[in-house]
Design a protein around this motif. Structure first.
Motif, PDB file in Angstrom:
ATOM      1  N   PRO B  51       0.794  -1.227   0.000  1.00  0.00           N
ATOM      2  CA  PRO B  51       0.000   0.000   0.000  1.00  0.00           C
ATOM      3  C   PRO B  51       0.834   1.290   0.000  1.00  0.00           C
ATOM      4  O   PRO B  51       0.267   2.374   0.029  1.00  0.00           O
ATOM      5  CB  PRO B  51      -0.805  -0.112   1.298  1.00  0.00           C
ATOM      6  N   ALA B 109      -1.803  24.561  10.244  1.00  0.00           N
ATOM      7  CA  ALA B 109      -1.009  23.332  10.362  1.00  0.00           C
ATOM      8  C   ALA B 109      -1.720  22.158   9.693  1.00  0.00           C
ATOM      9  O   ALA B 109      -1.091  21.336   9.024  1.00  0.00           O
ATOM     10  CB  ALA B 109      -0.757  23.027  11.848  1.00  0.00           C
ATOM     11  N   ILE B 110      -3.039  22.101   9.855  1.00  0.00           N
ATOM     12  CA  ILE B 110      -3.763  20.957   9.295  1.00  0.00           C
ATOM     13  C   ILE B 110      -3.808  21.048   7.768  1.00  0.00           C
ATOM     14  O   ILE B 110      -3.580  20.051   7.068  1.00  0.00           O
ATOM     15  CB  ILE B 110      -5.178  20.875   9.910  1.00  0.00           C
ATOM     16  N   ALA B 112      -1.637  22.569   5.919  1.00  0.00           N
ATOM     17  CA  ALA B 112      -0.269  22.275   5.468  1.00  0.00           C
ATOM     18  C   ALA B 112      -0.024  20.774   5.485  1.00  0.00           C
ATOM     19  O   ALA B 112       0.547  20.200   4.542  1.00  0.00           O
ATOM     20  CB  ALA B 112       0.740  22.985   6.357  1.00  0.00           C
ATOM     21  N   GLY B 113      -0.472  20.124   6.552  1.00  0.00           N
ATOM     22  CA  GLY B 113      -0.249  18.686   6.676  1.00  0.00           C
ATOM     23  C   GLY B 113      -1.014  17.887   5.640  1.00  0.00           C
ATOM     24  O   GLY B 113      -0.592  16.807   5.241  1.00  0.00           O
ATOM     25  N   VAL B 117       2.417  19.520   2.065  1.00  0.00           N
ATOM     26  CA  VAL B 117       3.602  18.647   2.075  1.00  0.00           C
ATOM     27  C   VAL B 117       3.276  17.339   1.368  1.00  0.00           C
ATOM     28  O   VAL B 117       2.103  17.025   1.151  1.00  0.00           O
ATOM     29  CB  VAL B 117       4.043  18.376   3.528  1.00  0.00           C
ATOM     30  N   PRO B 118       4.298  16.579   0.986  1.00  0.00           N
ATOM     31  CA  PRO B 118       4.049  15.304   0.309  1.00  0.00           C
ATOM     32  C   PRO B 118       3.129  14.412   1.146  1.00  0.00           C
ATOM     33  O   PRO B 118       3.307  14.296   2.346  1.00  0.00           O
ATOM     34  CB  PRO B 118       5.442  14.689   0.203  1.00  0.00           C
ATOM     35  N   GLN B 119       2.140  13.820   0.483  1.00  0.00           N
ATOM     36  CA  GLN B 119       1.243  12.903   1.149  1.00  0.00           C
ATOM     37  C   GLN B 119       1.792  11.506   0.979  1.00  0.00           C
ATOM     38  O   GLN B 119       1.971  11.023  -0.127  1.00  0.00           O
ATOM     39  CB  GLN B 119      -0.170  13.004   0.565  1.00  0.00           C
ATOM     40  N   GLU B 120       2.060  10.883   2.077  1.00  0.00           N
ATOM     41  CA  GLU B 120       2.793   9.641   2.024  1.00  0.00           C
ATOM     42  C   GLU B 120       2.053   8.572   2.803  1.00  0.00           C
ATOM     43  O   GLU B 120       1.532   8.820   3.877  1.00  0.00           O
ATOM     44  CB  GLU B 120       4.175   9.863   2.644  1.00  0.00           C
ATOM     45  N   LYS B 121       2.001   7.394   2.223  1.00  0.00           N
ATOM     46  CA  LYS B 121       1.534   6.242   2.971  1.00  0.00           C
ATOM     47  C   LYS B 121       2.694   5.273   2.995  1.00  0.00           C
ATOM     48  O   LYS B 121       3.263   4.969   1.947  1.00  0.00           O
ATOM     49  CB  LYS B 121       0.319   5.624   2.284  1.00  0.00           C
ATOM     50  N   SER B 122       3.067   4.838   4.175  1.00  0.00           N
ATOM     51  CA  SER B 122       4.284   4.058   4.250  1.00  0.00           C
ATOM     52  C   SER B 122       4.039   2.834   5.121  1.00  0.00           C
ATOM     53  O   SER B 122       3.101   2.789   5.905  1.00  0.00           O
ATOM     54  CB  SER B 122       5.388   4.974   4.788  1.00  0.00           C
ATOM     55  N   VAL B 123       4.883   1.846   4.939  1.00  0.00           N
ATOM     56  CA  VAL B 123       4.738   0.599   5.678  1.00  0.00           C
ATOM     57  C   VAL B 123       5.963   0.401   6.541  1.00  0.00           C
ATOM     58  O   VAL B 123       7.080   0.537   6.080  1.00  0.00           O
ATOM     59  CB  VAL B 123       4.577  -0.604   4.731  1.00  0.00           C
ATOM     60  N   GLU B 124       5.749   0.144   7.804  1.00  0.00           N
ATOM     61  CA  GLU B 124       6.858  -0.105   8.694  1.00  0.00           C
ATOM     62  C   GLU B 124       6.679  -1.505   9.283  1.00  0.00           C
ATOM     63  O   GLU B 124       5.561  -1.899   9.610  1.00  0.00           O
ATOM     64  CB  GLU B 124       6.834   0.950   9.823  1.00  0.00           C
TER      65      GLU B 124
END
Lengths: 488, 346
Positions: B51, B109-110, B112-113, B117-124
């Motif tokens: 994802p 802030a919201i 901007a968030g 800024v880059p919208q990222e979905k990441s897997v940890e």
């Protein structure tokens, strides 16, 4: 321009790296992944309310005088002028009327306390109903429960400091509950109050130290542990595409999540400042000073004490004696046994569930409440039990407003408090099963797609919604919401 | 710009706010349109698909919007300081300016968030927490620390004794806090103490009327002591049914009880006197905290509520000047129950 910016950043990072060598930790923190779900913000709201509490509380300690020395009020509030009162109460009046922005900060602090406890309770409900308390997070769940107990105690200590009529009445009840502890209650009560109620001159300074130092210190330690543990284990997540027990899918801290969370901090602060300035709370000058021979009708505590008032009111006049001694004075039941039982049950729940289900595994994926009908039903029944007792705390207001006789209300709820939770249990279990069967989401729009299994074993999207699917092909759709199609 | 100098700021401000409102509205509209679009095009992921995704937004309108929100926050924050500095600053105005600044900051802030800024979905990946080999290593290291020690039990016992001693020593200073329980039996009421009101005026028998209740305090004593407050009432003779031992405690139908509820220590402040005989169950004192209800004509008998004991009664007498006085101290402890509160009662 960009080059210069980069250069400056590099210089700053280099400065700290040469001294701390923290780049690995920083990298780990910046890439830490937060799952995206609104219920995960409840704990953050509690944290941010705590920050507001500390900031506003520091301001208040600069003005508060913990002294029961009796003085005559000569301040600007005409209705109390000439009245005898403690220095503590006068200092709260002066803070409210004489110190610029003093009333604003005091009301922000009071509102923040109410929001703080509410956010913790909602956070706890999320943790319970989704099964987030299971291994490996059971220890953290215990820390959270401990903080909830401390928060209630801290709030009570806070509004008791003012030494107005309402806080004095609350302390009289607290003293009675202390005395009600079997065998040693009187000794303990005298120890805390420094003698017979309303206590010696030592009492208010002691209460202040508890409120501004001891409990906040405990909070600082427990919050650090709470966050450190969750970062070690990572957040839970709801099941979904690509989400597994072994991974966590979401937004990394830097930059999007950090900005959104800072936004939440400011939003919480904004709401608290606005209600703190626009909506009156605890107008102590209306209650007047406390003297033990005075009380007020229709007195209600802050909401998080309401369940204890309700329990004290609901309890029959049962006070067992043994050989001329009073074994269990009545306030013990509602003021101590009841809250301790509620917390004991919550502390014991993870172990009980493990024993009953035989499930000792680690869980990082959350349950949807409907997928665990019995747990959800037990939780709802338990919650309704506490909420009924909470509501009994307002029986006198119901009498005044709606003219339902007080005594009849008490008689009714002495039975209802046991029957209604049973009904709630069966109703919740039924609703969970129905939701499971139909897969519907009454509270939200359809999001997802209908998929069908192909002959070769793969899947394909057949429609964007069940309605489209019904039009496209007559067969029953296989897939439902995204939550159900992951490998569970 | 041929208008008078005093009009220019008004028009300038109007223009700026119009532009700001326009830009804000457009940015908001675009942001929502983008989200709606995103929702339509996203398709559910197949099982096992990664994802992770990263979208660089590069949204100039969002930049403008964030800048406007931040400028607004700054202006509101300065306004707070100005309001504060102005004499007679109202709490409401302070809240609106500071709260407004924080709300705009939050919005900035919201936005901007979410849009800047880059919208990222990441897997940890999660760590395995229990690693058997590492656990064994740790256990070995700990156990190796005890190598060569033969008399473990002796040492453990000695350490236990030391611990118990130090722990006891550590809590011993608590004893200096007290407690000396003598005061729990004390009230200022003795034989002959006059009943006075909160201004120090003595009550006379004539002042005490049927149908009202009065708060009485001891003359020349601390009104703030727990046992000081009394409830003072007068009842007609047919309403008084005291136990035989208390027959002379209520001269001329005047009765006094401790004002402190024996349930949880609140002051009793509700008095129900019957005005309509057929439905009233009789006169009653009620505590506003948990509604323990006591019968003043029957020696403080509990009629309803959670209190475990009757309301303590004080014997009265009337002196030659018609002043109401205590005839004796309380026979029992006033206030909430505790282990020995019923001592001396059978």
């Amino acid at each position: 321009m960009a080059v210069r910016r980069r250069h400056r950043l590099q210089r700053g990072m280099r400065f700290s790296e040469e001294r701390l060598g923290a780049s690995r930790a920083i990298k780990w923190a910046l890439r830490y992944v937060f799952p995206d779900h609104w219920t995960f913000l409840l704990g953050e709201i509690a944290l941010y309310a705590f920050i507001i509490l500390v900031a506003s509380g520091i301001f208040l300690t600069l003005y508060y005088v913990p002294s029961d020395t009796q003085v005559i009020y000569r301040g600007p509030y005409a209705l109390l002028r000439g009245e005898q009162m403690s220095e503590a109460y006068r200092s709260v009046l002066d803070l409210s009327f004489n110190v610029p922005a003093g009333l604003l900060v005091r009301q922000i602090h009071h509102w923040a306390a109410d929001v703080f406890v509410a956010a913790i309770v909602l956070h706890l409900m999320r943790i319970f109903f989704t099964g987030a308390y299971r291994k490996p997070r059971d220890l953290n769940y215990f820390i959270g429960l401990t903080m909830l107990m401390l928060a209630i105690l801290e709030g009570f200590a806070g509004y008791s400091l003012g030494d107005d009529l309402l806080s004095g009445m609350g302390l009289a009840i607290a003293y009675s509950v202390a005395l009600a502890i079997p065998f040693v209650g009187a000794q303990l009560g005298f120890l805390i109050w420094g003698g017979q109620f309303p206590g010696s001159a030592d009492f208010l300074p002691r209460l202040e130290i508890v409120h501004v130092l001891l409990i906040p210190l405990a909070f600082a330690v427990l919050i650090t542990m709470h966050l450190a543990m969750i970062m070690r284990q990572h957040h839970t997540q709801f099941p979904g595409p690509g989400r597994r027990e072994r991974n966590v899918v979401g937004t990394p801290l830097w930059p999007a999540y950090a900005l959104r969370s800072i936004g939440l901090l400011f939003a919480v602060a904004a709401v608290l400042v606005l209600v703190g300035g626009l909506i009156q709370i605890n107008p102590v000058w209306q209650w007047g000073p406390y003297h033990p021979y005075l009380s007020e009708n229709g007195a209600q505590p802050d909401w998080y004490i309401g369940w204890l008032i309700g329990a004290l009111r609901l309890m029959p006049n049962f006070e067992p004696t043994i050989a001329g001694h009073t074994l269990i004075p009545n306030p013990f039941w509602g003021g101590l046994a009841f809250p301790l039982l509620v917390f004991a049950m919550m502390f014991a729940w993870p172990a009980i569930e493990r024993r009953v289900t035989g499930d000792y595994r680690r869980h990082d994926l959350l349950d949807r409440p409907r997928d665990r009908p019995v747990r959800t039903a037990i939780g709802a029944a338990f919650l309704s039990w506490v909420v009924i007792i909470f509501a009994v705390g307002s029986t006198d207001r119901i009498f005044v407003r709606l003219h339902v006789p007080y005594e009849e209300q008490i008689h009714f709820w002495r039975v209802g408090v046991w029957l209604l939770p049973i009904i709630v249990f069966f109703a919740t279990r039924q609703i969970c099963r129905w939701l499971q069967r139909t897969g519907s989401h009454p509270l939200r729009d359809w999001e997802g797609a209908v998929i069908a299994r192909r002959r070769d074993g793969g899947f394909e999207v057949v429609a964007d919604s069940p309605q489209d699917a019904g039009a496209a092909e007559p067969g029953p759709p296989i897939g439902t919401a995204p939550g159900q199609e992951s490998e569970l | 710009m041929s208008d008078g100098p005093h009009r220019r700021p008004t028009r300038l401000r109007g223009t700026i706010s119009m532009i700001a409102a326009l830009l804000t509205a457009r940015a908001l509209r675009d942001a929502f349109a983008r989200r709606r679009q995103a929702r339509v095009t996203s398709r559910p992921l197949r099982t096992g698909e990664d994802p992770s995704q990263r979208d660089v937004a590069a949204n100039r309108r969002a930049e403008t919007l964030v800048a406007i929100l931040l400028v607004g926050a700054g202006l509101f924050a300065f306004a707070f300081t100005i309001v504060y500095a102005a004499a007679g600053a109202s709490t409401q105005l302070l809240a609106v300016t500071l709260g407004g600044a924080l709300a705009l900051l939050a919005a900035g802030a919201i936005v901007a968030g979410k849009a800047l800024v880059p919208q990222e979905k990441s897997v940890e990946q999660r760590d395995v927490l229990l690693k058997e080999d590492e656990l064994h290593e740790v256990l070995e290291i700990i156990e190796s620390g005890g190598e060569g020690i033969s008399r473990r039990k002796l040492l453990a016992g000695a350490a236990g004794l030391a611990g118990a001693g130090v722990l006891t020593a550590a809590v011993t200073p608590l004893a200096s806090l007290g407690p000396d329980l003598d005061a729990i039996h004390q009230t200022p009421w003795r034989r002959g103490v006059r009943l006075v009101d909160d201004q120090g005026r003595p009550y006379t028998a004539e002042e005490v009327q049927i149908g009202s209740f009065y708060t009485a305090l001891p003359e020349h004593a601390d009104p703030g002591a727990f046992g000081s407050g009394l409830l003072l009432v007068k009842l007609p003779a047919d309403r008084i049914h005291l136990p035989p031992a208390r027959r002379d405690w209520a001269p001329e139908g005047i009765l006094a009880y401790s004002k402190i509820c024996p349930h949880a220590g609140c002051a009793i402040s509700l008095y129900r006197y019957p005005t309509y005989q057929p439905t009233s169950v009789g006169p009653a004192f009620t505590c506003p905290c948990h509604y323990s209800t006591f019968s003043p004509g029957e020696g403080g008998r509990l009629m309803f509520g959670p209190a475990g004991r009757a309301l303590p009664q004080l014997p009265l007498m009337i002196d030659a000047e018609r002043n109401v006085r205590a005839a004796a101290p309380f026979r029992e402890d006033i206030g909430p129950s505790w282990w020995s509160v019923r001592r001396g009662q059978s």
